[in-house]
Design a protein around this motif. Structure first.
Motif, PDB file in Angstrom:
ATOM      1  N   LYS A   1       0.841  -1.198   0.000  1.00  0.00           N
ATOM      2  CA  LYS A   1       0.000   0.000   0.000  1.00  0.00           C
ATOM      3  C   LYS A   1       0.876   1.247   0.000  1.00  0.00           C
ATOM      4  CE  LYS A   1      -3.904  -1.979   2.541  1.00  0.00           C
ATOM      5  NZ  LYS A   1      -4.687  -1.892   3.766  1.00  0.00           N
ATOM      6  N   ASP A   2       1.893   1.237   0.853  1.00  0.00           N
ATOM      7  CA  ASP A   2       2.801   2.388   0.941  1.00  0.00           C
ATOM      8  C   ASP A   2       3.548   2.607  -0.370  1.00  0.00           C
ATOM      9  OD1 ASP A   2       1.990   2.672   3.561  1.00  0.00           O
ATOM     10  OD2 ASP A   2       3.824   1.792   4.409  1.00  0.00           O
ATOM     11  N   TRP A   3       4.059   1.525  -0.954  1.00  0.00           N
ATOM     12  CA  TRP A   3       4.807   1.648  -2.204  1.00  0.00           C
ATOM     13  C   TRP A   3       3.909   2.170  -3.321  1.00  0.00           C
ATOM     14  CZ3 TRP A   3       4.433  -0.888  -6.961  1.00  0.00           C
ATOM     15  CH2 TRP A   3       5.453  -0.555  -7.859  1.00  0.00           C
ATOM     16  N   ALA A   4       2.715   1.605  -3.446  1.00  0.00           N
ATOM     17  CA  ALA A   4       1.786   2.064  -4.485  1.00  0.00           C
ATOM     18  C   ALA A   4       1.421   3.530  -4.260  1.00  0.00           C
ATOM     19  CB  ALA A   4       0.529   1.189  -4.497  1.00  0.00           C
ATOM     20  N   SER A   5       1.240   3.922  -3.010  1.00  0.00           N
ATOM     21  CA  SER A   5       0.933   5.324  -2.696  1.00  0.00           C
ATOM     22  C   SER A   5       2.085   6.242  -3.093  1.00  0.00           C
ATOM     23  CB  SER A   5       0.649   5.495  -1.201  1.00  0.00           C
ATOM     24  OG  SER A   5      -0.528   4.829  -0.843  1.00  0.00           O
ATOM     25  N   GLN A   6       3.311   5.783  -2.894  1.00  0.00           N
ATOM     26  CA  GLN A   6       4.479   6.577  -3.276  1.00  0.00           C
ATOM     27  C   GLN A   6       4.586   6.724  -4.786  1.00  0.00           C
ATOM     28  OE1 GLN A   6       7.734   4.455  -1.498  1.00  0.00           O
ATOM     29  NE2 GLN A   6       7.865   5.880   0.207  1.00  0.00           N
ATOM     30  N   MET A   7       4.173   5.723  -5.527  1.00  0.00           N
ATOM     31  CA  MET A   7       4.282   5.749  -6.979  1.00  0.00           C
ATOM     32  C   MET A   7       3.156   6.537  -7.640  1.00  0.00           C
ATOM     33  SD  MET A   7       7.117   4.330  -7.291  1.00  0.00           S
ATOM     34  CE  MET A   7       7.167   4.813  -8.979  1.00  0.00           C
ATOM     35  N   LEU A   8       2.009   6.643  -6.968  1.00  0.00           N
ATOM     36  CA  LEU A   8       0.854   7.315  -7.566  1.00  0.00           C
ATOM     37  C   LEU A   8       1.133   8.727  -8.063  1.00  0.00           C
ATOM     38  CD1 LEU A   8      -2.409   6.300  -5.699  1.00  0.00           C
ATOM     39  CD2 LEU A   8      -2.029   6.420  -8.157  1.00  0.00           C
ATOM     40  N   PRO A   9       1.790   9.586  -7.288  1.00  0.00           N
ATOM     41  CA  PRO A   9       2.045  10.944  -7.800  1.00  0.00           C
ATOM     42  C   PRO A   9       2.856  10.947  -9.099  1.00  0.00           C
ATOM     43  CG  PRO A   9       2.430  10.865  -5.447  1.00  0.00           C
ATOM     44  CD  PRO A   9       2.207   9.457  -5.890  1.00  0.00           C
ATOM     45  N   THR A  10       3.799  10.030  -9.228  1.00  0.00           N
ATOM     46  CA  THR A  10       4.592   9.938 -10.457  1.00  0.00           C
ATOM     47  C   THR A  10       3.706   9.536 -11.625  1.00  0.00           C
ATOM     48  OG1 THR A  10       6.568   9.357  -9.215  1.00  0.00           O
ATOM     49  CG2 THR A  10       6.549   8.776 -11.547  1.00  0.00           C
ATOM     50  N   LEU A  11       2.863   8.531 -11.432  1.00  0.00           N
ATOM     51  CA  LEU A  11       1.981   8.070 -12.498  1.00  0.00           C
ATOM     52  C   LEU A  11       0.964   9.143 -12.880  1.00  0.00           C
ATOM     53  CD1 LEU A  11       1.349   4.413 -11.278  1.00  0.00           C
ATOM     54  CD2 LEU A  11       3.007   5.223 -12.956  1.00  0.00           C
ATOM     55  N   GLU A  12       0.444   9.840 -11.885  1.00  0.00           N
ATOM     56  CA  GLU A  12      -0.509  10.918 -12.167  1.00  0.00           C
ATOM     57  C   GLU A  12       0.172  12.062 -12.904  1.00  0.00           C
ATOM     58  OE1 GLU A  12      -3.688  10.196  -8.544  1.00  0.00           O
ATOM     59  OE2 GLU A  12      -1.907  11.397  -8.138  1.00  0.00           O
ATOM     60  N   SER A  13       1.418  12.342 -12.547  1.00  0.00           N
ATOM     61  CA  SER A  13       2.180  13.372 -13.245  1.00  0.00           C
ATOM     62  C   SER A  13       2.426  12.969 -14.705  1.00  0.00           C
ATOM     63  CB  SER A  13       3.507  13.607 -12.525  1.00  0.00           C
ATOM     64  OG  SER A  13       4.316  14.487 -13.242  1.00  0.00           O
ATOM     65  N   ASP A  14       2.760  11.691 -14.938  1.00  0.00           N
ATOM     66  CA  ASP A  14       2.943  11.191 -16.301  1.00  0.00           C
ATOM     67  C   ASP A  14       1.653  11.326 -17.105  1.00  0.00           C
ATOM     68  OD1 ASP A  14       5.587  10.546 -15.802  1.00  0.00           O
ATOM     69  OD2 ASP A  14       5.184   8.410 -15.466  1.00  0.00           O
ATOM     70  N   LEU A  15       0.522  11.041 -16.480  1.00  0.00           N
ATOM     71  CA  LEU A  15      -0.765  11.174 -17.162  1.00  0.00           C
ATOM     72  C   LEU A  15      -1.027  12.630 -17.542  1.00  0.00           C
ATOM     73  CD1 LEU A  15      -3.510  10.209 -18.168  1.00  0.00           C
ATOM     74  CD2 LEU A  15      -4.329  10.326 -15.800  1.00  0.00           C
ATOM     75  N   LYS A  16      -0.774  13.544 -16.625  1.00  0.00           N
ATOM     76  CA  LYS A  16      -0.974  14.964 -16.919  1.00  0.00           C
ATOM     77  C   LYS A  16      -0.054  15.430 -18.047  1.00  0.00           C
ATOM     78  CE  LYS A  16      -2.703  16.276 -12.413  1.00  0.00           C
ATOM     79  NZ  LYS A  16      -2.446  16.944 -11.143  1.00  0.00           N
TER      80      LYS A  16
END
Length: 188
Positions: free
Chosen positions: A157-172
């Motif tokens: 959960k922690d690792w996925a939470s840490q990666m989410l901002p990067t993935l969301e930034s890539d999407l933007k």
């Protein structure tokens, strides 16, 4: 052109397998993901995330060769950087959890790679950005959000939470680049 695409696929796969065998992490990363115990990570999520990351990296390498637009090339470099980190983390976690990660793309990813490998210039730019947008919208962000909230272990959960901002930034970023190459339908 098929030879070049397949050669790139083989080379990237070889690099990923090498990384799998020799993955070394910093002490901070070891401490962060050393939750101990067998089977605490979600093996299916690990495998799918690793396979998706490998596909993103292979497509990014292809974009560096076939893209015309500098924004697309810059996006591809960012994808290599971001997914390189994701892959290193996943390899470390998988090794800790004794989870075998796939070394080949799934059929859908292979089809996408094959189709894009036949394109050059503006046609490639548009198709690549469309593929990146569709993949980020439907797969990455939602899957990582689900793992961050409902994952099988707190560490995942922690690792996925840490990666989410990067993935969301890539999407933007993909949403910004897509109109520049004429893909207006994919923009959310």
């Amino acid at each position: 052109m098929k030879f070049l695409g397949r050669g790139l696929l083989v080379a990237t796969t070889a690099l990923l397998l090498t990384a799998l065998g020799f993955a070394q992490s910093s002490e901070a990363q070891r401490d962060q993901y050393s939750w101990g115990g067998f089977g605490t990570a979600d093996p299916q999520f690990l495998r799918e995330a690793a396979q998706d990351g490998a596909a993103k990296m292979q497509l990014a390498y292809l974009a560096l060769q076939n893209a015309q637009n500098e924004q697309v090339k810059s996006f591809a470099l960012q994808m290599l950087s971001d997914y390189g980190k994701v892959q290193n983390d996943l390899i470390y976690i998988a090794n800790q959890q004794f989870v075998f990660l796939p070394s080949a793309l799934d059929p859908k990813q292979r089809d996408t790679f094959e189709a894009l490998s036949h394109l050059q210039g503006a046609a490639f730019d548009k198709a690549y950005m469309k593929a990146m947008l569709n993949d980020h919208q439907t797969d990455d962000v939602s899957r990582f959000k689900q793992e961050a909230t409902k994952g099988s272990s707190q560490a995942m959960k922690d690792w996925a939470s840490q990666m989410l901002p990067t993935l969301e930034s890539d999407l933007k970023e993909a949403q910004k680049v897509a109109p520049a190459v004429g893909d207006r339908k994919s923009v959310v």
